[in-house]
Design a protein around this motif. Structure first.
Motif, PDB file in Angstrom:
ATOM      1  N   LEU A  37     -11.082 128.764   0.711  1.00 44.09           N
ATOM      2  CA  LEU A  37     -10.617 127.507   1.290  1.00 44.09           C
ATOM      3  C   LEU A  37     -10.876 126.335   0.360  1.00 44.09           C
ATOM      4  N   ALA A  38     -11.875 126.485  -0.521  1.00 42.47           N
ATOM      5  CA  ALA A  38     -12.184 125.437  -1.495  1.00 42.47           C
ATOM      6  C   ALA A  38     -11.323 125.538  -2.746  1.00 42.47           C
ATOM      7  N   GLY A  39     -10.475 126.565  -2.817  1.00 44.46           N
ATOM      8  CA  GLY A  39      -9.575 126.696  -3.953  1.00 44.46           C
ATOM      9  C   GLY A  39     -10.052 127.604  -5.058  1.00 44.46           C
ATOM     10  N   ARG A  40     -11.182 128.288  -4.881  1.00 41.21           N
ATOM     11  CA  ARG A  40     -11.687 129.197  -5.910  1.00 41.21           C
ATOM     12  C   ARG A  40     -10.881 130.488  -5.933  1.00 41.21           C
ATOM     13  N   ASP A  41     -10.770 131.089  -7.111  1.00 40.73           N
ATOM     14  CA  ASP A  41     -10.233 132.440  -7.201  1.00 40.73           C
ATOM     15  C   ASP A  41     -11.272 133.399  -6.642  1.00 40.73           C
ATOM     16  N   VAL A  42     -10.797 134.403  -5.906  1.00 40.30           N
ATOM     17  CA  VAL A  42     -11.707 135.328  -5.230  1.00 40.30           C
ATOM     18  C   VAL A  42     -11.327 136.769  -5.552  1.00 40.30           C
ATOM     19  N   PRO A 178       2.405 130.155 -12.063  1.00 41.73           N
ATOM     20  CA  PRO A 178       1.667 129.172 -12.866  1.00 41.73           C
ATOM     21  C   PRO A 178       0.244 129.628 -13.165  1.00 41.73           C
ATOM     22  N   LYS A 179      -0.201 129.377 -14.389  1.00 40.61           N
ATOM     23  CA  LYS A 179      -1.537 129.810 -14.805  1.00 40.61           C
ATOM     24  C   LYS A 179      -2.646 129.101 -14.027  1.00 40.61           C
ATOM     25  N   ASN A 180      -2.365 127.902 -13.566  1.00 40.40           N
ATOM     26  CA  ASN A 180      -3.405 127.149 -12.866  1.00 40.40           C
ATOM     27  C   ASN A 180      -3.397 127.373 -11.362  1.00 40.40           C
ATOM     28  N   GLY A 181      -2.597 128.341 -10.900  1.00 39.68           N
ATOM     29  CA  GLY A 181      -2.553 128.625  -9.469  1.00 39.68           C
ATOM     30  C   GLY A 181      -3.793 129.388  -9.013  1.00 39.68           C
ATOM     31  N   GLN A 182      -4.043 129.346  -7.725  1.00 41.84           N
ATOM     32  CA  GLN A 182      -5.164 130.102  -7.151  1.00 41.84           C
ATOM     33  C   GLN A 182      -4.754 131.560  -6.985  1.00 41.84           C
ATOM     34  N   ARG A 183      -5.648 132.475  -7.289  1.00 41.74           N
ATOM     35  CA  ARG A 183      -5.372 133.913  -7.131  1.00 41.74           C
ATOM     36  C   ARG A 183      -6.467 134.566  -6.304  1.00 41.74           C
ATOM     37  N   LEU A 184      -6.049 135.375  -5.360  1.00 41.01           N
ATOM     38  CA  LEU A 184      -6.961 136.136  -4.506  1.00 41.01           C
ATOM     39  C   LEU A 184      -6.609 137.604  -4.660  1.00 41.01           C
TER      40      LEU A 184
END
Length: 455
Positions: A37-42, A178-184
């Motif tokens: 939810l904070a935008g970190r990759d998980v 996009p490279k700066n997107g969030q990835r889960l």
């Protein structure tokens, strides 16, 4: 267990979950949600049944709703990749009510159905796409969809993707975001190239692992019955199929699944089949019949190949029968995981012929299941079957549709239906549930323990 609200989930989304009886977070949700939810990759590691779908659906919807960006035609902002059509449909079904609560639209993209409704949904502008890699790559090559606006990309069941040979396509797809997107990324294991994928596409990821003890499971009882010969096996399977509760019978081949479902239906036991030779419409109808109340024309028995061993979640399955023992232990565990879910009890029966005893013992040893092989007796059958259902002479509501349907279903979840000519692909080699448009040259592979919670 903490509530979703206490983990930072927006109230409007927590209310949607509460309306479905979900108020407390499972371990994988509790651990990952603050970071996602904070935008970190998980990087989440845990088997199916740990609650991973809700773990990624919530941040996907919440962050897209809060970003303030406008969705343009053919440029989705959220992407979920799944290995099978059935799983993609079920993920979309879980995401759709959350998305609808904040005004977002969801669509599915996979092979085996007409491409036209998918094109129309994308061009109309959808916020979240839940896709299988093969058809998505087809649409990308045709210029129907661009991934250059994807803000959040999710890879679910990454290990199964690897098993099916999807990783090259997944790599190309993620490269297009996009490279700066969030990835889960969620997976049961980090082998088969999953670790390489994570290192390449996840930026400073937070890693969370769920141990087996934290996944709520029901009580699963394993039995192995030795039938004297093929005729005795046929009678035993019909007996096991005749109870009141839902049961899934697994066969090794598509032909056997189709044949057995017809034999049971002719014997007065309404059954439907599920395998790779069925069109998507036929699969959906048969799954709907199996999920429906028998009083409303539903079927208590699903006869399936390993296409149903993973990614197909039906509640209240009391019995799983390995009519044909699987070829390896991971398939045994996946098949068996269709029962004893959500804290319920369930029984798994393996039917074997005398000449299969050694192979079955080896599978059980590898699956770490220690049970004796038993000769079939009337008392054992009565114990396993319980009260018999009344035989049904005519069951038109659950007959197996084998032809190619003329009408194709719209793919937009909660959107406008659209028709179009069929672009149906033939099944690729390597088996059930994988179209060439979804898997390329797919291959079968290992299976992971799966006892889903329905979240």
């Amino acid at each position: 267990m903490p509530s979703f609200l206490s983990l930072g989930v927006p109230a409007v989304l927590a209310d949607v979950l509460a309306a479905d009886g979900k108020t407390d977070a499972f371990a994988i949700q509790r651990d990952t949600l603050p970071d996602s939810l904070a935008g970190r990759d998980v990087l989440g590691r845990g088997r199916t049944g740990s609650g991973k779908t809700i773990a990624f659906a919530l941040p996907l919807v919440a962050r897209l709703a809060a970003s303030g960006h406008r969705t343009r035609a053919a440029r989705p902002r959220g992407l979920v990749l799944a290995p099978t059509r059935e799983l993609a449909s079920q993920i979309a079904g879980a995401v759709a009510p959350l998305a609808a609560a904040v005004g977002l639209r969801v669509t599915t993209v996979f092979g085996g159905v007409s491409q036209r409704p998918q094109e129309q949904a994308l061009r109309a502008g959808v916020d979240i796409v839940v896709a299988c890699p093969g058809r998505l790559e087809d649409l990308m090559k045709q210029g129907v969809v661009s991934l250059d606006a994807v803000e959040i990309a999710v890879l679910d069941e990454a290990d199964h993707m690897a098993d099916l040979g999807f990783l090259p396509g997944v790599t190309r797809i993620l490269t297009a975001t996009p490279k700066n997107g969030q990835r889960l990324l969620f997976s049961a294991t980090l082998d088969h190239g999953i670790d390489t994928l994570a290192r390449r596409f996840l930026h400073d990821p937070v890693r969370h692992e769920v141990d087996e003890a934290s996944v709520p499971v029901g009580e699963m009882t394993h039995r192995v019955l030795v039938a004297a010969d093929s005729d005795a096996k046929k009678r035993l399977v019909e007996d096991l199929a005749s109870g009141l509760g839902r049961r899934i019978l697994f066969t090794r081949t598509k032909h056997h699944a189709k044949k057995l479902a017809k034999q049971l239906t002719s014997a007065g036991i309404p059954a439907v089949d599920l395998h790779g030779n069925l069109s998507q419409n036929a699969r959906e109808r048969n799954l709907a019949a199996f999920s429906a109340d028998p009083a409303d024309g539903g079927a208590r028995v699903l006869v399936a190949t390993d296409v149903a061993a993973r990614g197909v979640h039906v509640d209240h399955v009391e019995l799983v029968v390995h009519v044909d023992p699987p070829v390896e232990h991971k398939a045994y565990l996946h098949r068996s995981g269709r029962t004893a879910r959500a804290g319920e009890a369930g029984t798994v029966v393996t039917v074997t012929l005398p000449e299969q005893r050694r192979d079955v013992k080896d599978i059980l040893r590898r699956a770490r299941v220690s049970v004796p092989l038993e000769d079939v007796t009337p008392a054992i059958i009565d114990e396993l079957v319980g009260e018999r259902a009344a035989k049904v002479k005519h069951v038109p509501a659950v007959q197996q549709p084998q032809g190619r349907p003329k009408a194709k279903p719209a793919q937009t979840v909660g959107g406008r239906p659209a028709g179009g000519r069929s672009h149906r692909r033939r099944s690729g080699r390597g088996g059930d549930g994988v179209q060439r448009g979804d898997a390329g040259r797919a291959r079968t592979g290992s299976r992971r323990v799966s006892r889903p919670q329905g979240r």
